[in-house]
Scaffold this motif. Structure first.
Motif: not given
Length: 553
Positions: A29-33
């Motif tokens: 979904v997005h880099q941090p996850l």
């Protein structure tokens, strides 16, 4: 917020009103996850983003991997080192929901975390974890590593996704009209639903749809049916009952085959893959229809908006300036990791994706004399970057990665990077003038990295596999190696043919065009940017899933 009688927190239009539960082992979904490994996750991540943009009545169900896939680091000699780092996510909400499922005839506690749609602009995502103190250590490890190498742990992960995800829907009162399995990892859900609906398989089939990603029968997951039974995979059914229900009579439980027999409808992930899948499974009885819904990627997340703006304005000076800036910025990562300073005015080739044998990361290097001549050319200078993560136990792929690392010592214009995740992926697409993709035909189901490369001003150069036959018009919006007589070639002959054609097109067409006819080169790239947005944007894909799968009778 309350998670009882859960509703998607936005109202969509009627055509998207059916409640859908979307099961996937990984979501990018997005880099941090960091709960993804490669293309399957990139695809499901874009799907959730488009479901959010279209306001579809869909929730994602995945697993919160404590150590993610793995962290790609380096040994002292720059070769690949697999490291495992515990992840912390303050942006996930604890739903307060805990329930038990049975694994190995043993109760295992499951807790549920929630990614709010507004956090990263994606459809709601529920993530399951067994890493809680109520469980013994072995049960806690089920959600430690994505695609764990231990067979029993992997089967337990499949049970958690399928049975746990289906039970969660009952726990929160969402009651999906459609259960969508993105790959067959979650097919254990069908046995839970079979029990739920009074041992009525037709009630399961009415609700189940399936997306297959694997174009080879051997690549589909199979596990010993007695191991699955011992692990409580079948929700209390005996092996004989499972055989009767699934039509599987040998000792290998084929997850994809069962998904195709239990689903109402299924799809491949490109037109070519749909054709390959139908041919691959036609010898089996009881298979549901297999359509094609070609993968796509989310434009709002991936595209460089300024490149598109300058393209629409017809301002070639600013378009060139922007692309040069994007390359220069990406090359700072190259310099930081490798100590090599790349030139944004030099033609840059990028090969970056998951390392796997059939993707042939090292293909361009296999004729070392020709490769050296390419790398030392003064007329048409080039720079080449590799990046990507092999599966941590795929030693041949790791050897390919390390071979390229060692080879790169000989060339100041060749770099191999680590840490290939969403953020680096976008930078590599911005770094590339040419996005090189050379899987062995027809082993790539879709291969979506080239879509996002085109969204960032890189031209595709690929073998004619996956989504490419639907996209590339050679010399107009990209470049393609025309299929050889692969049916009459062994693997070595196929590789030699593709390598010869790769160099011929690169040396005779692509490089002269870039250096001697920049206006035409720029137009090829712009055509790719336009065509990919028109045809391979994930809002189109998310709409087709409702139109062709969820709403199909």
């Amino acid at each position: 917020m309350s998670f009882r009688n859960y509703k998607v927190p936005y109202q969509g239009e009627d055509s998207y009103s059916k409640k859908v539960a979307y099961f996937s082992m990984e979501f990018a979904v997005h880099q941090p996850l960091k709960i993804y490994s490669g293309g399957l996750g990139f695809l499901s991540g874009s799907h959730l983003r488009s479901a959010y943009e279209l306001r579809q009545n869909l929730v994602g169900i995945g697993i919160l991997w404590k150590y993610g896939y793995y962290d790609q680091a380096r040994n002292q000699d720059q070769t690949l080192q697999v490291t495992w780092m515990e992840k912390q996510y303050s942006f996930l909400e604890d739903t307060g929901i805990k329930f038990q499922i049975s694994i190995h005839d043993h109760p295992v506690w499951v807790k549920v975390l929630y990614l709010n749609p507004e956090t990263f602009k994606s459809a709601p995502l529920f993530l399951l974890s067994t890493d809680l103190p109520e469980n013994d250590y072995v049960s806690q490890t089920i959600t430690h590593r994505l695609y764990d190498a231990n067979v029993a742990t992997k089967v337990a992960q499949f049970i958690l996704l399928g049975v746990g995800g289906a039970k969660l829907m009952d726990e929160i009162g969402f009651m999906p009209d459609v259960y969508h399995l993105n790959e067959a990892h979650g097919i254990s859900a069908s046995f839970y639903l079979y029990r739920k609906f009074g041992n009525n398989l037709n009630e399961v089939k009415k609700r189940l749809v399936f997306t297959t990603h694997t174009p080879e029968e051997a690549g589909n997951e199979k596990h010993d049916i007695y191991l699955c039974h011992k692990m409580s995979y079948f929700c209390g059914l005996s092996v004989d009952e499972v055989r009767t229900l699934t039509g599987i009579h040998d000792d290998q439980f084929n997850h994809s085959l069962v998904a195709l027999r239990f689903a109402r409808i299924a799809n491949g992930v490109s037109q070519l893959h749909g054709h390959v899948s139908r041919a691959m499974w036609e010898k089996y009885s009881g298979i549901c229809p297999i359509l094609s819904i070609t993968n796509a990627q989310n434009w709002h997340y991936w595209a460089d908006k300024q490149l598109y703006r300058f393209m629409e304005e017809g301002n070639d000076y600013l378009w060139d300036d922007r692309k040069r800036y994007l390359k220069k910025r990406a090359f700072e990562i190259v310099a930081d990791q490798t100590g090599k300073v790349f030139d944004p005015n030099v033609f840059t080739i990028v090969w970056a994706r998951r390392f796997a044998g059939y993707k042939r990361a090292d293909l361009i290097t296999r004729d070392i004399a020709r490769f050296t001549a390419l790398m030392e050319s003064k007329n048409f200078p080039v720079q080449i970057i590799w990046a990507g993560k092999p599966y941590p136990m795929d030693y041949p792929a790791i050897n390919d990665f390390n071979h390229l690392v060692h080879l790169s010592r000989n060339y100041r214009n060749m770099a191999v990077l680590v840490g290939y995740e969403l953020a680096l992926s976008k930078r590599m697409k911005q770094a590339g003038d040419l996005w090189l993709n050379n899987p062995r035909v027809p082993r790539e189901a879709s291969g979506t990295s080239g879509m996002t490369a085109a969204m960032n001003g890189a031209a595709n150069f690929s073998t004619d596999d996956g989504w490419i036959p639907e996209f590339v018009n050679h010399g107009n919006n990209g470049f393609v190696i025309a299929k050889g007589d692969y049916a009459n070639m062994n693997t070595q002959e196929q590789d030699e043919y593709d390598l010869k054609m790769l160099y011929r097109i690169l040396e005779d067409q692509i490089l002269p065009l870039y250096y001697s006819n920049r206006d035409t080169w720029r137009q090829v790239v712009k055509n790719g940017m336009r065509d990919v947005r028109y045809q391979f944007e994930s809002n189109r894909m998310a709409h087709e899933y409702y139109d062709l799968l969820y709403n199909a009778e």
